[in-house]
Design a protein around this motif. Structure first.
Motif, mmCIF file in Angstrom:
data_model
loop_
_atom_site.group_PDB
_atom_site.id
_atom_site.type_symbol
_atom_site.label_atom_id
_atom_site.label_comp_id
_atom_site.label_asym_id
_atom_site.label_seq_id
_atom_site.Cartn_x
_atom_site.Cartn_y
_atom_site.Cartn_z
ATOM 1 N N LYS A 6 37.002 27.165 6.306
ATOM 2 C CA LYS A 6 36.145 25.994 6.519
ATOM 3 C C LYS A 6 36.414 25.385 7.895
ATOM 4 O O LYS A 6 35.491 25.003 8.604
ATOM 5 C CB LYS A 6 36.368 24.952 5.417
ATOM 6 C CG LYS A 6 35.711 25.316 4.111
ATOM 7 C CD LYS A 6 35.913 24.206 3.089
ATOM 8 C CE LYS A 6 35.264 24.567 1.772
ATOM 9 N NZ LYS A 6 35.439 23.527 0.765
ATOM 10 N N ILE A 7 37.688 25.292 8.262
ATOM 11 C CA ILE A 7 38.055 24.770 9.587
ATOM 12 C C ILE A 7 37.521 25.695 10.670
ATOM 13 O O ILE A 7 36.961 25.247 11.678
ATOM 14 C CB ILE A 7 39.583 24.573 9.704
ATOM 15 C CG1 ILE A 7 40.031 23.442 8.771
ATOM 16 C CG2 ILE A 7 39.990 24.288 11.141
ATOM 17 C CD1 ILE A 7 41.523 23.307 8.635
ATOM 18 N N LEU A 8 37.681 26.997 10.475
ATOM 19 C CA LEU A 8 37.192 27.987 11.433
ATOM 20 C C LEU A 8 35.668 27.896 11.568
ATOM 21 O O LEU A 8 35.134 27.909 12.698
ATOM 22 C CB LEU A 8 37.621 29.386 10.985
ATOM 23 C CG LEU A 8 37.475 30.500 12.001
ATOM 24 C CD1 LEU A 8 38.312 30.208 13.248
ATOM 25 C CD2 LEU A 8 37.906 31.813 11.385
ATOM 26 N N LEU A 9 34.968 27.793 10.463
ATOM 27 C CA LEU A 9 33.515 27.653 10.480
ATOM 28 C C LEU A 9 33.106 26.374 11.206
ATOM 29 O O LEU A 9 32.203 26.390 12.057
ATOM 30 C CB LEU A 9 32.959 27.652 9.047
ATOM 31 C CG LEU A 9 31.451 27.476 8.928
ATOM 32 C CD1 LEU A 9 30.719 28.621 9.616
ATOM 33 C CD2 LEU A 9 31.048 27.371 7.464
ATOM 34 N N PHE A 10 33.764 25.273 10.920
ATOM 35 C CA PHE A 10 33.496 24.011 11.590
ATOM 36 C C PHE A 10 33.699 24.153 13.101
ATOM 37 O O PHE A 10 32.879 23.703 13.900
ATOM 38 C CB PHE A 10 34.395 22.898 11.024
ATOM 39 C CG PHE A 10 34.212 21.586 11.715
ATOM 40 C CD1 PHE A 10 33.090 20.801 11.470
ATOM 41 C CD2 PHE A 10 35.146 21.137 12.644
ATOM 42 C CE1 PHE A 10 32.908 19.590 12.124
ATOM 43 C CE2 PHE A 10 34.966 19.938 13.304
ATOM 44 C CZ PHE A 10 33.851 19.160 13.046
ATOM 45 N N PHE A 11 34.789 24.815 13.485
ATOM 46 C CA PHE A 11 35.103 25.051 14.896
ATOM 47 C C PHE A 11 33.970 25.828 15.575
ATOM 48 O O PHE A 11 33.505 25.456 16.653
ATOM 49 C CB PHE A 11 36.437 25.792 15.014
ATOM 50 C CG PHE A 11 36.784 26.179 16.417
ATOM 51 C CD1 PHE A 11 37.234 25.237 17.328
ATOM 52 C CD2 PHE A 11 36.643 27.491 16.839
ATOM 53 C CE1 PHE A 11 37.552 25.593 18.629
ATOM 54 C CE2 PHE A 11 36.956 27.850 18.133
ATOM 55 C CZ PHE A 11 37.414 26.904 19.031
ATOM 56 N N PHE A 12 33.498 26.906 14.953
ATOM 57 C CA PHE A 12 32.417 27.710 15.541
ATOM 58 C C PHE A 12 31.107 26.938 15.605
ATOM 59 O O PHE A 12 30.348 27.071 16.571
ATOM 60 C CB PHE A 12 32.238 29.026 14.774
ATOM 61 C CG PHE A 12 33.288 30.041 15.103
ATOM 62 C CD1 PHE A 12 33.493 30.474 16.410
ATOM 63 C CD2 PHE A 12 34.093 30.557 14.109
ATOM 64 C CE1 PHE A 12 34.468 31.404 16.722
ATOM 65 C CE2 PHE A 12 35.082 31.490 14.403
ATOM 66 C CZ PHE A 12 35.274 31.905 15.706
ATOM 67 N N ILE A 13 30.832 26.110 14.626
ATOM 68 C CA ILE A 13 29.621 25.288 14.651
ATOM 69 C C ILE A 13 29.687 24.295 15.806
ATOM 70 O O ILE A 13 28.706 24.115 16.536
ATOM 71 C CB ILE A 13 29.410 24.574 13.293
ATOM 72 C CG1 ILE A 13 29.011 25.600 12.227
ATOM 73 C CG2 ILE A 13 28.349 23.479 13.414
ATOM 74 C CD1 ILE A 13 28.980 25.043 10.816
ATOM 75 N N VAL A 14 30.837 23.670 16.000
ATOM 76 C CA VAL A 14 31.008 22.718 17.104
ATOM 77 C C VAL A 14 30.828 23.435 18.442
ATOM 78 O O VAL A 14 30.106 22.944 19.335
ATOM 79 C CB VAL A 14 32.381 22.004 17.028
ATOM 80 C CG1 VAL A 14 32.667 21.241 18.307
ATOM 81 C CG2 VAL A 14 32.419 21.077 15.822
ATOM 82 N N ILE A 15 31.449 24.591 18.610
ATOM 83 C CA ILE A 15 31.308 25.363 19.863
ATOM 84 C C ILE A 15 29.842 25.726 20.093
ATOM 85 O O ILE A 15 29.323 25.570 21.206
ATOM 86 C CB ILE A 15 32.187 26.645 19.828
ATOM 87 C CG1 ILE A 15 33.665 26.282 19.786
ATOM 88 C CG2 ILE A 15 31.874 27.559 21.000
ATOM 89 C CD1 ILE A 15 34.157 25.560 21.030
ATOM 90 N N PHE A 16 29.169 26.192 19.052
ATOM 91 C CA PHE A 16 27.764 26.549 19.161
ATOM 92 C C PHE A 16 26.931 25.340 19.597
ATOM 93 O O PHE A 16 26.091 25.451 20.494
ATOM 94 C CB PHE A 16 27.261 27.104 17.816
ATOM 95 C CG PHE A 16 25.792 27.415 17.814
ATOM 96 C CD1 PHE A 16 25.307 28.555 18.439
ATOM 97 C CD2 PHE A 16 24.887 26.554 17.199
ATOM 98 C CE1 PHE A 16 23.951 28.832 18.446
ATOM 99 C CE2 PHE A 16 23.527 26.825 17.203
ATOM 100 C CZ PHE A 16 23.060 27.974 17.824
ATOM 101 N N LEU A 17 27.159 24.200 19.002
ATOM 102 C CA LEU A 17 26.412 22.995 19.357
ATOM 103 C C LEU A 17 26.692 22.556 20.793
ATOM 104 O O LEU A 17 25.775 22.130 21.507
ATOM 105 C CB LEU A 17 26.724 21.862 18.377
ATOM 106 C CG LEU A 17 26.160 22.046 16.965
ATOM 107 C CD1 LEU A 17 26.648 20.929 16.044
ATOM 108 C CD2 LEU A 17 24.642 22.096 16.997
#
Length: 176
Positions: A6-17
């Motif tokens: 979940k943390i990893l997914l959140f991290f990738f979403i933030v980077i993508f945004l």
């Protein structure tokens, strides 16, 4: 382990945004220009900017590949005067065509890049008399699609180096 993903997914979403926001903030249009004062009358400088062969005598991009294949077509020094190049990875492949000429004032060129990627740009060489000298301004304008537009963040330094080198060579040739 679920928490880690979940943390990893959140991290990738933030980077993508962040990347998407950066692409939008940077925009698609790119403009660069550099000027130099040449101690020669505008008529003498004009001889070095009014045809594709003349421009290539001082173009810094000719140094990218000493074995570059070059062909010219059209009438030299007239609208439609065209130069095609094909070179190594650094030089790529493309075509430049004179689209407008205002004697002793302006030469406009359309640039069509073919390799390593397709793109179009416009460049102008503007001449402005300053007494017995001439101020030369070289401009470059293009529009870059997403995500290629992020290259704009690093382009100014390379453009400054290349345009500076070319304008210095134009100065040397024109002041002879």
């Amino acid at each position: 382990m679920k928490k880690f993903f979940k943390i990893l997914l959140f991290f990738f979403i933030v980077i993508f945004l962040v990347i998407v926001i950066a692409m939008i903030a940077v925009g698609k249009k790119y403009h660069f220009e550099k000027s130099i004062v040449i101690n020669a009358p505008v008529e003498k400088v004009w001889q070095n900017v009014n045809s594709m062969k003349a421009v290539n005598s001082w173009s810094p991009f000719m140094d990218y590949d000493k074995n570059m294949k070059q062909t010219y077509s059209g009438v030299s020094g007239q609208i439609g005067d065209t130069y095609h190049w094909s070179g190594n990875e650094q030089a790529g492949e493309g075509e430049e065509k004179i689209t407008a000429l205002e004697p002793n004032k302006k030469s406009s060129i359309n640039i069509r890049f073919i390799k390593p990627f397709e793109a179009n740009a416009d460049a102008d060489v503007l001449l402005e008399p300053q007494g017995n000298a001439t101020k030369v301004t070289w401009t470059f304008d293009t529009e870059m699609n997403y995500p290629m537009n992020l290259m704009k963040l690093t382009m100014d330094s390379q453009m400054d180096k290349d345009f500076g080198k070319g304008l210095q060579k134009l100065k040397e040739i024109s002041e002879k």
